[in-house]
Scaffold this active site. Structure first.
Site, PDB file in Angstrom:
ATOM      1  CG  ASP A  81      -2.212  -1.039   1.107  1.00 10.01           C
ATOM      2  OD1 ASP A  81      -2.356  -1.105   0.283  1.00 10.01           O
ATOM      3  OD2 ASP A  81      -2.762  -1.587   2.313  1.00 10.01           O
ATOM      4  CD  GLU A  90      -3.269   8.547   6.825  1.00 12.97           C
ATOM      5  OE1 GLU A  90      -2.698   8.629   6.133  1.00 12.97           O
ATOM      6  OE2 GLU A  90      -3.968   7.522   6.670  1.00 12.97           O
ATOM      7  CG  ASP A 129      -0.186  13.042  21.647  1.00  8.49           C
ATOM      8  OD1 ASP A 129      -0.146  13.565  22.813  1.00  8.49           O
ATOM      9  OD2 ASP A 129       0.219  11.408  21.642  1.00  8.49           O
ATOM     10  CB  SER A 136      -9.924   4.788   0.427  1.00 11.86           C
ATOM     11  OG  SER A 136      -8.844   6.232  -0.165  1.00 11.86           O
ATOM     12  CB  THR A 165      -9.240   0.294   6.249  1.00 13.78           C
ATOM     13  OG1 THR A 165      -8.693   1.137   4.530  1.00 13.78           O
ATOM     14  CG2 THR A 165     -10.771   0.446   5.966  1.00 13.78           C
ATOM     15  CB  ALA A 166      -4.595   3.736   6.864  1.00 15.32           C
TER      16      ALA A 166
HETATM   17  P1  NAD Z   1       3.271   1.260   5.068  1.00 17.70           P
HETATM   18  O1  NAD Z   1       3.550   1.493   3.876  1.00 17.70           O
HETATM   19  O2  NAD Z   1       4.488   0.186   5.916  1.00 17.70           O
HETATM   20  O3  NAD Z   1       2.072   1.050   5.823  1.00 17.70           O
HETATM   21  C1  NAD Z   1       1.980   0.793   6.847  1.00 17.70           C
HETATM   22  C2  NAD Z   1       0.743  -0.318   7.031  1.00 17.70           C
HETATM   23  O4  NAD Z   1      -0.319   0.740   6.519  1.00 17.70           O
HETATM   24  C3  NAD Z   1       0.770  -1.500   5.864  1.00 17.70           C
HETATM   25  O5  NAD Z   1       0.265  -2.505   6.901  1.00 17.70           O
HETATM   26  C4  NAD Z   1      -0.232  -0.950   5.134  1.00 17.70           C
HETATM   27  O6  NAD Z   1      -0.795  -1.826   4.660  1.00 17.70           O
HETATM   28  C5  NAD Z   1      -1.385  -0.172   5.776  1.00 17.70           C
HETATM   29  N1  NAD Z   1      -2.070   0.611   4.537  1.00 17.70           N
HETATM   30  C6  NAD Z   1      -2.200   1.371   3.985  1.00 17.70           C
HETATM   31  N2  NAD Z   1      -3.187   2.595   3.587  1.00 17.70           N
HETATM   32  C7  NAD Z   1      -4.311   1.438   4.033  1.00 17.70           C
HETATM   33  C8  NAD Z   1      -5.302   1.401   3.731  1.00 17.70           C
HETATM   34  N3  NAD Z   1      -5.639   2.164   2.949  1.00 17.70           N
HETATM   35  N4  NAD Z   1      -6.092   0.311   4.409  1.00 17.70           N
HETATM   36  C9  NAD Z   1      -6.129   0.186   5.578  1.00 17.70           C
HETATM   37  N5  NAD Z   1      -4.332  -0.362   5.304  1.00 17.70           N
HETATM   38  C10 NAD Z   1      -3.519   0.751   5.239  1.00 17.70           C
HETATM   39  O7  NAD Z   1       3.639   2.685   5.824  1.00 17.70           O
HETATM   40  P2  NAD Z   1       3.557   3.765   5.250  1.00 17.70           P
HETATM   41  O8  NAD Z   1       4.507   3.536   3.786  1.00 17.70           O
HETATM   42  O9  NAD Z   1       4.566   4.964   5.669  1.00 17.70           O
HETATM   43  O10 NAD Z   1       2.483   4.538   5.020  1.00 17.70           O
HETATM   44  C11 NAD Z   1       2.115   5.568   5.719  1.00 17.70           C
HETATM   45  C12 NAD Z   1       0.536   5.138   6.039  1.00 17.70           C
HETATM   46  O11 NAD Z   1       0.575   4.179   7.064  1.00 17.70           O
HETATM   47  C13 NAD Z   1      -0.379   5.876   6.599  1.00 17.70           C
HETATM   48  O12 NAD Z   1      -0.963   7.162   5.550  1.00 17.70           O
HETATM   49  C14 NAD Z   1      -1.008   5.690   7.223  1.00 17.70           C
HETATM   50  O13 NAD Z   1      -2.399   5.120   6.807  1.00 17.70           O
HETATM   51  C15 NAD Z   1      -0.054   5.131   8.113  1.00 17.70           C
HETATM   52  N6  NAD Z   1       0.052   4.755   9.075  1.00 17.70           N
HETATM   53  C16 NAD Z   1      -0.867   4.279  11.048  1.00 17.70           C
HETATM   54  C17 NAD Z   1      -0.477   4.503  11.972  1.00 17.70           C
HETATM   55  C18 NAD Z   1      -0.842   3.971  12.342  1.00 17.70           C
HETATM   56  O14 NAD Z   1      -1.831   3.273  12.151  1.00 17.70           O
HETATM   57  N7  NAD Z   1      -1.085   4.118  14.191  1.00 17.70           N
HETATM   58  C19 NAD Z   1       0.553   4.695  12.085  1.00 17.70           C
HETATM   59  C20 NAD Z   1       1.446   6.460  11.121  1.00 17.70           C
HETATM   60  C21 NAD Z   1       1.219   5.602  10.079  1.00 17.70           C
END
Ligand code: NAD
Length: 265
Positions: free
Chosen positions: A45, A121, A148, A156, A159-160
């Protein structure tokens, strides 16, 4: 039809990209690094987020396809061993194009306004301590936030990061933005709703910063630190992102498989 590949850069993704080019050439697909119609992301992703941001200037003219090298992704539905099938379908079939909403983020400073978009996001956090911000919805004070940070997600992206914060999962056909709090402090001065809020397409919110506050801003995976922001306007973007579907990839199936971990027979 012509295409470009964005790969994660690891050995497997590079090998798959090489294989895709060979299969594509044999099937009459043309490689076009500058003005492609299809952007194939090979990785996860995160790779699709990179591909999205590197083609943002031509977002109305491209459609994305995701090939994953690990687990099934939210954006990447093709498996590494399905490249031949994918290329055949690209060469012979018309895809269904699905369009998902994006977040439009406008940063207001003394120098003017700069515009950004996010597929998952927009995240804002304090750098030197908690983030302090007034949040207005449709130009009226809504709440005084201290905590924080705040995550403003697309459907979309629901779910992240949003989901980790307890936000609701929103179907991408619902054109909206969701505001979710990261660890808000609640007392007599700072009081927030506590639950996440869903804004429809015709609404907007402004995050108004305390003067000179250092903040970490992230548009998906792209981070920056700023101390010159007066306010940030968040709304549903006019533009959308397109995905090319050669077979069904229903949102609720993705949610079920990713989070509940079972397939329906
Ligand atoms: P990455 O590619 O390792 O992504 C982190 C995880 O988020 C992966 O498991 C990926 O499959 C999942 N992911 C990404 N987009 C998704 C979606 N639309 N729905 C469900 N899962 C999704 O790390 P990156 O390249 O830095 O990706 C950035 C994303 O990481 C940000 O857009 C954010 O949504 C996510 N993130 C999540 C957290 C958390 O859940 N605590 C914290 C920081 C960032």
């Amino acid at each position: 039809m012509n295409y470009v590949i964005v790969d994660r850069g690891d050995q497997l993704s590079k090998e798959l990209a090489d294989r895709f080019h060979i299969l594509a050439a044999a099937n009459g697909l043309k490689r076009n690094d500058d003005t492609p119609e299809m952007v194939i992301s090979i990785g996860g992703d995160g790779t699709l987020l990179q591909a999205f941001h590197s083609h943002i200037d031509r977002i109305a003219d491209v459609a994305f396809i995701g090939v994953h090298t690990g687990h099934l992704g939210f954006f990447a539905d093709w498996k590494a061993d399905e490249l031949e099938q994918l290329v055949n379908m690209m060469a012979n079939d018309e895809p269904r194009i699905v369009r998902y909403p994006l977040a439009q983020i406008e940063l207001v400073t003394d120098e003017g306004t700069s515009s950004h978009v996010a597929l998952n996001e927009f995240t804002i956090k304090g750098v030197d301590g908690t983030l302090v911000a007034q949040i207005d919805i449709n130009d009226e004070l809504f709440e005084m936030f201290r905590g924080d940070g705040i995550v403003v997600s697309t459907p979309s992206g629901s779910t992240a990061y949003n989901k980790s914060l307890g936000g609701a999962v929103i179907h991408p056909s619902i054109e909206s933005l969701q505001l979710a709090e990261i660890a808000s402090i609640n007392n007599r001065v700072y009081r927030t709703l506590g639950s996440s809020v869903l804004l429809p397409q015709h609404h907007h919110c402004d995050i108004i910063s305390r003067k000179d506050q250092r903040m970490q801003l992230a548009f998906d995976h792209l981070n920056m630190t700023r101390d010159d922001i007066h306010s940030i306007r968040c709304s549903v973007a006019d533009r959308k992102v397109s995905f090319a579907r050669y077979r069904p990839f229903p949102f609720w199936t993705r949610v079920r498989e990713a989070f509940l971990g079972y397939d329906v027979k």
